[in-house]
Design a protein around this motif. Structure first.
Motif, mmCIF file in Angstrom:
data_model
loop_
_atom_site.group_PDB
_atom_site.id
_atom_site.type_symbol
_atom_site.label_atom_id
_atom_site.label_comp_id
_atom_site.label_asym_id
_atom_site.label_seq_id
_atom_site.Cartn_x
_atom_site.Cartn_y
_atom_site.Cartn_z
ATOM 1 N N ASP A 328 68.793 -76.604 -69.542
ATOM 2 C CA ASP A 328 68.545 -75.678 -68.437
ATOM 3 C C ASP A 328 69.608 -74.580 -68.408
ATOM 4 O O ASP A 328 70.354 -74.379 -69.376
ATOM 5 N N ASP A 329 69.662 -73.885 -67.313
ATOM 6 C CA ASP A 329 70.525 -72.730 -67.086
ATOM 7 C C ASP A 329 71.976 -73.008 -67.503
ATOM 8 O O ASP A 329 72.482 -74.104 -67.274
ATOM 9 N N TRP A 373 65.818 -73.177 -71.146
ATOM 10 C CA TRP A 373 65.588 -72.423 -69.905
ATOM 11 C C TRP A 373 65.861 -70.943 -70.136
ATOM 12 O O TRP A 373 66.858 -70.582 -70.758
ATOM 13 N N ARG A 405 70.315 -64.326 -54.991
ATOM 14 C CA ARG A 405 71.017 -65.152 -55.981
ATOM 15 C C ARG A 405 71.783 -64.252 -56.952
ATOM 16 O O ARG A 405 71.785 -64.480 -58.139
ATOM 17 N N LYS A 438 61.333 -73.150 -70.453
ATOM 18 C CA LYS A 438 61.181 -73.202 -68.999
ATOM 19 C C LYS A 438 61.470 -71.789 -68.522
ATOM 20 O O LYS A 438 62.611 -71.325 -68.578
ATOM 21 N N ASP A 440 61.817 -69.136 -65.842
ATOM 22 C CA ASP A 440 62.118 -69.131 -64.407
ATOM 23 C C ASP A 440 62.004 -67.710 -63.825
ATOM 24 O O ASP A 440 61.949 -66.714 -64.571
ATOM 25 N N GLY A 485 61.382 -73.226 -58.391
ATOM 26 C CA GLY A 485 60.408 -74.293 -58.135
ATOM 27 C C GLY A 485 59.006 -73.717 -58.229
ATOM 28 O O GLY A 485 58.665 -73.038 -59.194
ATOM 29 N N ASP A 504 61.559 -77.230 -56.605
ATOM 30 C CA ASP A 504 62.938 -77.581 -56.954
ATOM 31 C C ASP A 504 63.375 -78.879 -56.294
ATOM 32 O O ASP A 504 64.451 -79.376 -56.593
#
Ligand code: GLA
Length: 711
Positions: A328-329, A373, A405, A438, A440, A485, A504
């Motif tokens: 992921d991130d 991600w 964010r 993934k 996002d 999410g 999420d």
């Protein structure tokens, strides 16, 4: 014109001279139809002197006084040509449930093309296209798909939500006059988007009532509405929401609406969901089965990327039975937290001195796929990309929109930004052995402008084009649609992605609602569903593994937990749950999704029944403490009444906790053999579960008949 398929009829009056009207959309009408003239409604004393048809494009010219389907004008003309009135020009039929209707208006100088298809499964698909046949620009403000529902549809269900609490239903009585309008202006589908707008007979339920539902396949701004007029006409409508001047058609240009999917059923919400699931599963690009067990690193390590730590995690994951490891991130340039790095899609040498190859190699040697991600549409102001191209950002008023964010949105309608991103993503996929992205999208678009105009539409189309091109170049790579999410779940994005990250929150209690309602549109194999840590970081609630695993089982299963730090017991229980998923995923990802209308609001009863009804998995879920000392029998829906089933509790990560002197007899006996009829009519006694526990039940046909199968 009569379209019939899957027990559904759509009856259109195509006699002209105006656009066709929808005389009926609903139950199959058979072959003996009345002459259209006999269906002309009475004329009231005070009203237009001619009948008001409800055409495919309800408008003032036809006497429709509700929200018009089409709004637009020619600001440059002295006569602004806002008052459209189309005549039917031509109807084409393709013999396969498809109809193309051509309409023309020589005064406003527009032509309209409506495409309508009744699929074999009974799902109706509609879109409109409007073309500017004039020489002056035409400014389009709205073009909606509008379908009539009979006045008996007096109750409405739509979905709403927020981050970590997506897809909660709300109901309204719509027997009165007026409109119920749900607008989503997030620049993405939105956590609060109504995945489906459902009108039905009063009290329609999971498995009862006549229902009509619309879904708009679009990932940008949009609106859905139900409206009832004084003439006792009721409609459902869905449209893209256009900003001022966002669509201004030059001579010869056209605008095509996103496609609307419309389902009807007399078997309540499950019947409606069946139509959508059948459609989704029949698509050429539907995901390959079996769906691999995922481990996503986010809730295990967050931004703490270290090769040693992640290889340990991969080892533990492989041991548990994980088949896909998703990083992921946190892997790209400058991304030590969420303040910086978005836009710089190169591996950060500071944390990955040898690149990602050592980790990917390790993951592959363990027999797992590797996933990565990305958040391609976004950029941090603190990034090399932004420093080099501060003008590549969606903006208005000559200033940056408020951050969210700490990030801004790349302007993908800018060909240079688009080309750059395509190039970076293409290189990532070329240079690494990546099976899965993934993808996002962690903010709403606000004040998102391009070239002085609102740009959500252009941005949405550009993202679709980017995904389409990447998939063309890398057809083997699967893509997940995540947006903080479940902020981007719709059939527009799912035409080019392979699953949605439903939320999420991995809190299993929250997930019972989120997954149930996401699955009103999407079959379980498209709904990512992970076993998180015992205490969910999004709610602070703590759940047993058995509950977390039983809830995750009814989606595309994954794990989002530091499995390298598990006790031996937890590791064994999780491995057993993973293996149970693998045993049953063939059934779970091809069968029919069922939800009982269970009388106790403190419990849910849902499951999946094989299409041949010879096998099923049901979950009895205690979502709260019940008002009763012990639960009434659970009546299992969807089974074959003529078949006997061996009924057993299925262990998914351990038995559920109970509060009872003794378990029901069939559980004490280790199972029972019962007919589908008995299970549906009399039902099975359930244990007294501790709240936030679930019992999963496996049913397998044992009487004569075809062998169990999932086909
Ligand atoms: C979003 C996603 C999460 C995770 C984080 C990473 O919030 O929805 O699953 O990927 O971003 O920053």
């Amino acid at each position: 014109m009569h379209l019939r398929a899957g027990g559904v009829s759509v009856l259109l009056d195509v006699r002209g001279p105006g656009l066709p009207s929808v005389l009926h959309w609903g139950a199959d009408l058979g072959t003996h139809l009345p002459a259209p003239a006999h269906l002309a409604p009475a004329l009231p004393h005070s009203g237009l002197d001619v009948p008001v048809p409800l055409t495919l494009l309800p408008s003032a010219a036809d006497g429709w006084l509700g929200e018009p389907a089409l709004r637009g004008s020619r600001p440059g003309d002295a006569d602004q040509r806002w008052a459209h009135a189309f005549t039917l020009h031509r109807v084409e039929v393709d013999g396969d449930g498809g109809v193309v209707i051509h309409g023309r208006d020589d005064v406003t100088r527009l032509s309209l093309t409506t495409r309508l298809r009744l699929e074999p499964g009974g799902l109706l698909r509609i879109s409109h296209a409007v073309r500017n046949d004039g020489t002056e620009p035409y400014r389009l403000d709205r073009l909606a798909v509008v379908l009539p529902v009979p006045p008996v549809a007096t109750e409405l269900l739509d979905l709403t939500g927020r981050w970590c609490r997506e897809r909660h239903p709300q109901r309204h009585d719509v027997s009165g006059q007026g409109a119920w309008v749900r607008a989503a202006r997030h620049g993405r589908t939105g956590h609060d988007a109504t995945l489906m707008l459902v009108a039905g007979t009063p009290g329609f339920a999971n498995r009862a009532g006549e229902v009509w539902g619309l879904h708009l396949a679009w990932s940008g701004d949009h609106v859905s509405a139900a409206e009832r007029t004084a003439e006792e006409r009721a409609v459902l409508a869905a449209a893209e929401l256009l900003g001022p001047g966002e669509v201004t058609l030059a001579a010869g240009e056209d605008y095509v609406t996103p496609e609307v999917f419309a389902g009807w059923s007399t078997e309540g919400l499950d019947g409606l969901a069946d139509r959508f699931h059948d459609h989704v599963r029949a698509r050429a690009g539907h995901v390959r089965l079996p769906r691999p067990v995922v481990l996503n690193t986010w809730e295990a390590v967050y931004f703490d990327h270290r090769l040693e730590r992640l290889t340990e995690l991969a080892d533990a994951a492989a041991e548990i039975g994980v088949e896909r490891f998703v990083l992921d991130d946190g892997w790209f340039l400058g991304r030590r937290d969420d303040h910086a790095g978005l836009g710089d899609w190169v591996v950060d040498p500071a944390v990955w001195p040898g690149g990602l190859a050592p980790l990917i190699g390790h993951v592959r040697r363990l027999g797992m796929d590797f996933g990565l991600w990305v958040e391609p549409e976004m950029v941090n102001v603190d990034s090399e990309l932004y420093r080099a191209h501060p003008d590549w950002v969606l903006a208005a008023r000559g200033e940056l929109p408020p951050p969210w964010r700490h990030q801004q949105v790349l302007d993908l309608a800018n060909p240079a930004a688009h080309a750059h991103l395509l190039d970076r993503l293409d290189a990532l996929l070329r240079d690494h052995d990546i099976a899965y992205l993934k993808w996002d999208h962690n903010r709403d678009l606000v004040l998102a402008g391009h070239g002085g105009r609102p740009a959500v539409r252009a941005q949405t189309l550009a993202v679709y084009a980017l995904l389409d091109e990447l998939r063309r170049r890398h057809p083997g790579v699967e893509i997940e649609s995540c947006a903080s999410g479940g902020g981007r779940a719709d059939l527009g994005i799912l035409a080019r992605t392979d699953r949605v990250w439903a939320s999420d929150t991995n809190d299993a209690l929250e997930r019972t609602t989120i997954q149930r309602w996401t699955q009103l549109l999407l079959p379980p194999e498209l709904v990512g569903s992970h076993v998180g840590p015992p205490t969910a970081h999004t709610t602070g609630r703590t759940h047993d593994l058995s509950f977390r695993a039983a809830v995750a089982l009814f989606g595309h299963v994954g794990i989002e937990w530091d499995v390298s730090a598990l006790s031996a017991d937890d590791r064994a229980a999780l491995a057993a749950a993973v293996s149970t998923y693998k045993t049953h995923r063939g059934l779970l990802h091809t069968g029919r999704v069922v939800h009982a209308d269970h009388p106790d609001p403190a419990a849910l009863l849902h499951g999946v029944v094989a299409r041949d009804r010879r096998e099923a998995l049901m979950a009895y879920v205690a979502v709260a403490s019940s008002a009763s000392e012990r639960p009434g029998p659970a009546r299992f829906p969807g089974l074959d009444p003529e078949v006997s089933y061996r009924v057993r509790a299925l262990d998914v990560g351990g038995p559920p906790r109970t509060l009872q002197g003794a378990a029901p007899g069939w559980l004490r006996e280790g199972g029972a053999v019962l007919s589908g009829r008995f299970l549906a009519v009399a039902g099975l006694p359930m244990p007294v579960l501790v709240p936030e526990q679930a019992l999963v039940v496996h049913l397998l046909a044992i009487s004569e008949g075809p062998a169990p199968g999932h086909g």
